[in-house]
Design an enzyme around this catalytic site. Structure first.
Site, mmCIF file in Angstrom:
data_model
loop_
_atom_site.group_PDB
_atom_site.id
_atom_site.type_symbol
_atom_site.label_atom_id
_atom_site.label_comp_id
_atom_site.label_asym_id
_atom_site.label_seq_id
_atom_site.Cartn_x
_atom_site.Cartn_y
_atom_site.Cartn_z
ATOM 1 N N TRP B 325 0.905 -1.236 -0.042
ATOM 2 C CA TRP B 325 -0.124 -0.026 -0.105
ATOM 3 C C TRP B 325 0.963 1.317 0.057
ATOM 4 O O TRP B 325 0.576 2.104 -0.478
ATOM 5 C CB TRP B 325 -0.878 -0.028 1.255
ATOM 6 C CG TRP B 325 -1.626 1.362 1.456
ATOM 7 C CD1 TRP B 325 -3.015 1.512 0.914
ATOM 8 C CD2 TRP B 325 -1.453 2.253 2.085
ATOM 9 N NE1 TRP B 325 -3.402 2.930 1.237
ATOM 10 C CE2 TRP B 325 -2.522 3.322 2.097
ATOM 11 C CE3 TRP B 325 -0.127 2.652 2.900
ATOM 12 C CZ2 TRP B 325 -2.361 4.653 2.658
ATOM 13 C CZ3 TRP B 325 -0.200 4.020 3.413
ATOM 14 C CH2 TRP B 325 -1.510 4.764 3.239
ATOM 15 N N HIS B 326 2.090 0.918 0.623
ATOM 16 C CA HIS B 326 2.998 2.412 0.703
ATOM 17 C C HIS B 326 3.607 2.748 -0.465
ATOM 18 O O HIS B 326 3.942 3.925 -0.544
ATOM 19 C CB HIS B 326 3.721 2.071 1.950
ATOM 20 C CG HIS B 326 3.341 1.991 3.297
ATOM 21 N ND1 HIS B 326 2.738 0.941 4.062
ATOM 22 C CD2 HIS B 326 3.348 3.171 4.322
ATOM 23 C CE1 HIS B 326 2.512 1.150 5.030
ATOM 24 N NE2 HIS B 326 2.721 2.704 5.321
ATOM 25 N N GLY B 327 3.840 2.086 -1.448
ATOM 26 C CA GLY B 327 4.627 2.093 -2.736
ATOM 27 C C GLY B 327 4.816 1.140 -3.513
ATOM 28 O O GLY B 327 4.810 -0.138 -2.860
ATOM 29 N N PHE B 478 2.509 8.354 -0.855
ATOM 30 C CA PHE B 478 1.773 7.295 -0.960
ATOM 31 C C PHE B 478 0.288 7.334 -1.192
ATOM 32 O O PHE B 478 -0.550 6.481 -1.179
ATOM 33 C CB PHE B 478 1.852 6.484 0.518
ATOM 34 C CG PHE B 478 3.403 6.280 1.078
ATOM 35 C CD1 PHE B 478 4.178 6.022 0.238
ATOM 36 C CD2 PHE B 478 3.586 6.480 2.436
ATOM 37 C CE1 PHE B 478 5.450 5.798 0.657
ATOM 38 C CE2 PHE B 478 5.013 6.386 2.853
ATOM 39 C CZ PHE B 478 5.934 5.990 1.937
#
Lengths: 295, 478
Positions: B325-327, B478
């Protein structure tokens, strides 16, 4: 409360002997009163020992150079100096490749305690308008300057603050030559240091020369000594002719050290444009000899 | 527009005055106003991406109504999948497409097949990971019957785009935030003051702690090959402080700003570095995201009440998805997997819910056992952060390798210049954080006018004196 904290820090910086503040404090207190002034940027600040000049010429000497500053700031410092101190008999002006360049940045922390002075405020406002109001909003002039703020507090109890003071405005460097840095420098500057001339600064410089002539101040130009290899890749003709013409026109002593033997030895430099302490000692003595012999 | 900018310092008071003096007379006018200023706030960064928020909001508003009005489960599911598909599709297109394509090409090249990856030349729209998750939670909650769909499109659009939390959370559930758009708010001095206190504390964490740590972190991570072990340890620790100061600072400003307008957002951080194990850390770090994954991914997968093998699988899924999800980078996937590895021993021994209280509750200091647990958890977290911060996985391994070499020289840090920040500012902040581990900092500050005065002056003074070149919020990317 923030105003009070600012006033305390200002008080400390106004009495400290540390770094540039020590210089400015002496200047504004009228405590310098030298007969010989050394002016310039880092090429004067780290290279000319005022004690050697003083002993050699027998005249009280002070290094008024401003590290990293172009001539307009050097001239500003001289004008402030003359308001509070007696006129010198001689000025040794070191000129280098950046002397006539226009100012893009200056070392702001040195002016923090003096922003109430009109001349300082006007000078700095010409580069950054914020300086017109910076002194009125509490602590804003210390923005991002925690160490300077702390130094102000410590200087109330200890004259030297966190840092030590300069020796009559002079800071010798003990560093040794760094071949890797020099190679990198040559790669980045294959034609040597950029030599720029700003019309505005040139006008200031001419005014300064005229002022010395009018007031019978013996002006000496010293072309900055540099490691010989720089002369092989750099076109110094415009640089040389500018100062040669000016010195001829206004009968100013004009010394060039590029024929001296020390400029061929890396052991006297810490980089291609600055002498280390040993080199500075030799250079300072050479200046004394040249001035004496010239007379 | 970012919170630590001059634009926001002008924007916020103007919007605040207009909100309370002009637009708060009717709920409808207030919501329209909040929607417009939220779009202005977002469009300030890049107006072209406003269309994405509007599109996501339209789809979810419509899907919500259709899910609730349909009686057949199959059709309900179809509308839910439409909502999820659109939002995940937007994320996939803007955030993950290039990663998948280049990873595919790299994978093929390992098999000896050359392929030129087709990539899109698009920038990542700010906040897309946050508002898409927010709208998906709405559709899922409506589908589950936990929430009635709103019939007020303006309120729904304002909920999706509510400017304090639009670009970096907290990821609000509709159950909590949406009803607040349906009621009239009255200005309360206490709530306003609490909001201002949070904003000030958040700005302090961002401007003083995060931005100053960033200077050292960038220097050390950019030159990790020549840095000593001592500096690498310092770099990892300071990055832990940077990312916490940055993100929790943002969350505090967001929550505080929302309070100024009479809205209550969920708490996103509870002093996570005072956790005794990694499970406690995840109950205290980015709470709005970890509870989102818990409620919408982990529990539907069966959570921990399944076979051991399945529980391990579920744990890895939730942590890896959370990392991803963060990247779109393998570093985040490894970071997630590493946290899963940290978590597994606790889960398998049934000790993942051991530390539900706060450390050293009612005491000034932790005991030796607690101190050891805190240190170990923090050390493990710092090691994982190295993957989070590194450019790529091999750089992270290189960094960790250097960390254990045992060299102690200083080549990247000037101790003389750093002593004030590292030796004074950080310890003082840690003490304040320790006091705040029970959310008691503000009540402690409120105890006397002198303490309050000293505290406010200290924060303002530090923000001025330790001001450094502003750094963008990490979680914006993000």
């Amino acid at each position: 409360m923030l105003h009070l904290l600012q006033a305390v820090a200002d008080y400390g910086l106004r009495r400290t002997t540390a770094l540039e503040w020590g210089d400015w404090n002496k200047l504004y207190a009228g405590e310098i009163n030298a007969e010989v002034l050394i002016m310039g940027s880092s090429t004067a600040f780290v290279q000319i020992d005022p004690t050697i000049i003083e002993e050699g010429l027998g005249m009280p000497t002070y290094n008024l150079a401003m590290n990293g500053h172009r001539f307009d700031f050097q001239y500003f410092k001289l004008k402030e100096y003359l308001k509070y101190n007696q006129r010198p008999k001689m000025i040794i002006q070191v000129v280098d490749y950046a002397t006539m360049d226009s100012t893009e940045s200056f070392f702001a922390p040195q002016f923090i305690p003096y922003l109430d002075k009109r001349a300082v405020k006007e000078k700095l406002s010409a580069y950054d308008k914020d300086y017109q109001w910076l002194n009125f909003i509490p602590l804003m002039k210390y923005k991002g300057r925690s160490r300077e703020f702390l130094n102000g507090f410590i200087s109330i109890f200890n004259d030297n603050g966190i840092w030590g003071s300069y020796k009559k405005g002079y800071l010798p460097r003990e560093n040794k030559w760094n071949e890797i840095e020099f190679t990198k420098y040559l790669e980045q500057n294959p034609n040597g240091p950029p030599i720029k001339f700003s019309k505005y600064i040139m006008n200031d410089f001419t005014r300064f020369v005229r002022y010395c002539n009018t007031n019978e101040i013996d002006l000496v130009f010293i072309k900055f000594p540099r490691y010989h290899q720089l002369d092989e890749i750099t076109d110094f003709s415009q640089f040389n002719s500018f100062y040669d013409q000016l010195s001829t026109m206004h009968t100013v002593k004009n010394f060039d050290f590029q024929s001296q033997s020390f400029i061929y030895k890396k052991k006297y430099f810490y980089n291609s444009t600055h002498l280390n302490k040993t080199g500075a000692n030799i250079f300072s003595k050479e200046i004394v000899d040249l001035i004496k012999n010239h007379d | 527009m970012i919170f630590n900018s001059l634009e926001f310092a002008i924007f916020l008071p103007l919007v605040f005055l207009a909100y309370w003096f002009i637009f708060n007379r009717s709920i409808q006018a207030r919501n329209v106003f909040l929607l417009v200023i939220s779009y202005i706030f977002y469009g300030w960064w890049d107006w072209r991406f406003l269309g994405l928020i509007v599109f996501s909001s339209v789809v979810d508003y419509w899907a919500g109504i259709r899910i609730a009005s349909t009686t057949t489960l199959k059709t309900k599911k179809a509308f839910l999948w439409l909502s999820l598909g659109v939002n995940l599709g937007l994320l996939g297109l803007f955030k993950y497409f290039n990663f998948f394509m280049t990873s595919l090409a790299e994978g093929l090249s390992q098999l000896g097949i050359h392929a030129d990856p087709f990539t899109l030349n698009v920038i990542l729209p700010v906040g897309i990971s946050f508002y898409t998750f927010q709208t998906m939670s709405y559709s899922i909650d409506v589908y589950r019957g936990q929430l009635a769909p709103t019939k007020d499109p303006i309120a729904f659009f304002a909920y999706v785009s509510f400017f304090p939390q639009l670009v970096a959370g907290p990821i609000e559930r509709a159950v909590n935030l949406l009803p607040q758009f349906a009621v009239k708010h009255r200005f309360s001095y206490e709530q306003g003051a609490a909001g201002m206190r949070l904003i000030l504390w958040g700005l302090f964490k961002k401007v003083v702690i995060a931005d100053n740590c960033a200077i050292y972190v960038n220097q050390i991570f950019d030159n990790y090959q020549t840095a000593s072990s001592l500096e690498l340890i310092l770099g990892a620790v300071l990055f832990a402080f940077q990312i916490y100061g940055d993100f929790s600072g943002y969350s505090d400003i967001a929550i505080g700003t929302a309070k100024l307008f009479g809205f209550d957002l969920m708490v996103n951080f509870r002093t996570p570095y005072f956790s005794r194990d990694i499970a406690e850390f995840w109950r205290r770090w980015h709470i709005s995201l970890s509870t989102w994954f818990r409620d919408y991914v982990y529990i539907p997968l069966g959570g921990s009440r399944v076979s051991k093998g399945r529980a391990i699988f579920n744990t890895f899924v939730i942590f890896i998805v959370s990392g991803f999800w963060h990247g779109a980078n393998w570093t985040f996937i490894v970071w997630g997997a590493l946290n899963a590895i940290y978590f597994l021993p606790l889960l398998l021994r049934g000790k993942n819910r051991n530390n539900l209280d706060t450390v050293a509750e009612g005491k000034y200091l932790p005991n030796l056992k607690e101190l050891f647990q805190l240190s170990l958890t923090f050390a493990l977290t710092c090691i994982a952060w190295v993957f989070f911060r590194a450019e790529n996985v091999s750089a992270a391994w290189g960094y960790l390798g250097g960390l254990f070499e045992g060299t102690v020289y200083l080549s990247q840090i000037n101790l003389g210049r750093s002593i004030l920040f590292l030796g004074f500012m950080l310890p003082v902040w840690m003490v304040l954080e320790w006091i705040n581990r029970n959310d008691t900092l503000f009540s402690w500050v409120q105890q006397s006018i002198i303490v309050r005065g000293v505290y406010y002056i200290f924060l303002i003074m530090c923000m001025i004196l330790f001001y450094s070149k502003p750094v963008g919020f990490i979680y914006f990317q993000f």
